[in-house]
Design a protein around this motif. Structure first.
Motif, PDB file in Angstrom:
ATOM      1  N   VAL A  49       0.818  -1.215   0.000  1.00 33.78           N
ATOM      2  CA  VAL A  49       0.000   0.000   0.000  1.00 33.78           C
ATOM      3  C   VAL A  49       0.849   1.262   0.000  1.00 33.78           C
ATOM      4  O   VAL A  49       0.338   2.337  -0.324  1.00 33.78           O
ATOM      5  N   GLU A  50       2.128   1.144   0.357  1.00 32.13           N
ATOM      6  CA  GLU A  50       3.012   2.305   0.304  1.00 32.13           C
ATOM      7  C   GLU A  50       4.454   1.835   0.251  1.00 32.13           C
ATOM      8  O   GLU A  50       4.813   0.832   0.864  1.00 32.13           O
ATOM      9  N   LEU A  51       5.268   2.571  -0.499  1.00 28.56           N
ATOM     10  CA  LEU A  51       6.707   2.332  -0.467  1.00 28.56           C
ATOM     11  C   LEU A  51       7.438   3.647  -0.668  1.00 28.56           C
ATOM     12  O   LEU A  51       6.930   4.575  -1.290  1.00 28.56           O
ATOM     13  N   LYS A  52       8.631   3.697  -0.079  1.00 28.81           N
ATOM     14  CA  LYS A  52       9.459   4.896  -0.172  1.00 28.81           C
ATOM     15  C   LYS A  52      10.915   4.483  -0.159  1.00 28.81           C
ATOM     16  O   LYS A  52      11.293   3.533   0.521  1.00 28.81           O
ATOM     17  N   SER A  53      11.723   5.204  -0.924  1.00 23.46           N
ATOM     18  CA  SER A  53      13.152   4.932  -0.909  1.00 23.46           C
ATOM     19  C   SER A  53      13.933   6.234  -0.996  1.00 23.46           C
ATOM     20  O   SER A  53      13.452   7.222  -1.548  1.00 23.46           O
ATOM     21  N   ASN A  54      15.120   6.197  -0.449  1.00 20.20           N
ATOM     22  CA  ASN A  54      16.091   7.265  -0.585  1.00 20.20           C
ATOM     23  C   ASN A  54      17.354   6.637  -1.164  1.00 20.20           C
ATOM     24  O   ASN A  54      17.853   5.640  -0.624  1.00 20.20           O
ATOM     25  N   PHE A  55      17.854   7.225  -2.258  1.00 21.22           N
ATOM     26  CA  PHE A  55      19.055   6.710  -2.905  1.00 21.22           C
ATOM     27  C   PHE A  55      20.257   7.539  -2.475  1.00 21.22           C
ATOM     28  O   PHE A  55      20.217   8.770  -2.483  1.00 21.22           O
ATOM     29  N   LEU A  56      21.338   6.844  -2.105  1.00 21.95           N
ATOM     30  CA  LEU A  56      22.515   7.490  -1.551  1.00 21.95           C
ATOM     31  C   LEU A  56      23.776   7.240  -2.369  1.00 21.95           C
ATOM     32  O   LEU A  56      24.763   7.956  -2.214  1.00 21.95           O
ATOM     33  N   ALA A  57      23.766   6.205  -3.205  1.00 21.06           N
ATOM     34  CA  ALA A  57      24.933   5.847  -4.016  1.00 21.06           C
ATOM     35  C   ALA A  57      24.438   4.993  -5.178  1.00 21.06           C
ATOM     36  O   ALA A  57      23.248   4.711  -5.290  1.00 21.06           O
ATOM     37  N   VAL A 106      17.991   3.246   1.172  1.00 16.58           N
ATOM     38  CA  VAL A 106      17.185   2.807   2.308  1.00 16.58           C
ATOM     39  C   VAL A 106      15.738   2.811   1.836  1.00 16.58           C
ATOM     40  O   VAL A 106      15.336   3.658   1.034  1.00 16.58           O
ATOM     41  N   PHE A 107      14.976   1.857   2.308  1.00 18.67           N
ATOM     42  CA  PHE A 107      13.655   1.578   1.755  1.00 18.67           C
ATOM     43  C   PHE A 107      12.715   1.208   2.885  1.00 18.67           C
ATOM     44  O   PHE A 107      13.116   0.532   3.833  1.00 18.67           O
ATOM     45  N   ARG A 108      11.457   1.642   2.779  1.00 16.97           N
ATOM     46  CA  ARG A 108      10.413   1.236   3.724  1.00 16.97           C
ATOM     47  C   ARG A 108       9.142   1.003   2.938  1.00 16.97           C
ATOM     48  O   ARG A 108       8.810   1.764   2.031  1.00 16.97           O
TER      49      ARG A 108
END
Length: 140
Positions: free
Chosen positions: A82-90, A129-131
């Protein structure tokens, strides 16, 4: 809930699907956790010469999804994201290895929340990082 490491069963199930086509390999798929990886090939790349973000998302989202399937409460028939989020760092380049681990943050009767981290094993850098939140589904 499934008992023990289900990595081989999930590797077999993914043949012919996106995770299989991306050659994602699984070390662990179990209640509450998953670990997997892929070796970066040209098929994982974006036109800019770096690994495509969607390849990394496929890895971490599959890890969370497979572990969610292995962690469903009694009576559940499945789940949906129902939801996903990520931040890319490299990033990563062809020939490098992208690995991830996923772990259960919240395992409720109606929802599960999962965190995952993707790491470039070649450089040691955290890539993303991912949630995600999974809604647990029950037969009607």
């Amino acid at each position: 809930m499934m008992e023990g490491n289900q990595a081989a069963a999930f590797a077999e199930r993914q043949k012919g699907t996106l995770p299989g086509n991306l050659a994602i390999e699984w070390e662990e798929v179990a209640n509450g956790a998953a670990r997997g990886r892929f070796s970066v090939t040209q098929g994982h790349m974006a036109p800019n010469g770096f690994v495509h973000a969607a390849s990394v998302i496929a890895l971490v989202d599959s890890a969370c999804g497979y572990a969610c399937a292995a962690s469903l409460p009694e009576g559940a028939g499945g789940f949906t994201t129902v939801e996903l989020k990520s931040n890319f760092l490299a990033t990563a380049k062809v020939g490098e290895v992208v690995a991830c681990r996923a772990w259960l943050v919240h395992g409720g009767r109606m929802t599960q929340v999962w965190d995952a981290e993707a790491v470039n094993e070649t450089t040691g850098r955290i890539m993303a990082v991912f949630r995600c939140t999974q809604m647990v589904l029950y037969p009607r």
